[in-house]
Design a protein around this motif. Sequence first.
Motif: not given
Length: 92
Positions: A32-37, A70-82, A85-90
């Motif tokens: 859903a938020p991938r437009a922010s990459i 720990d696995f949390r299906a309700d947690r959004l991880n925003i993966e950033l570069d150095d 900047r946003v690189q991916a969501f999981s």
Amino acid sequence: MPILSLALVACQPRAAVAPVAGVPSPGCDAAAPRASIGQAFTPALSAKAQKRAGAASVRGVRPGDMVTMDFRADRLNIELDDRGRVQAFSCR
């Protein structure tokens, strides 16, 4: 039960839970938020991505950051570069 059988059972995916009317479903939608990459990570972007994904919590993860396993299906991880900047969501 042999140990191998236990290991195989533990790796099986969880069954999907049917949504109940009026009750938010657990989990989040990482697509859903991938437009922010490519955008800079800010508190406003974090809040907007969390809302779009329907996540209960959110965290930004930079390269080399230590994160819990720990696995949390309700947690959004925003993966950033150095550069922050946003690189991916999981969701996990």
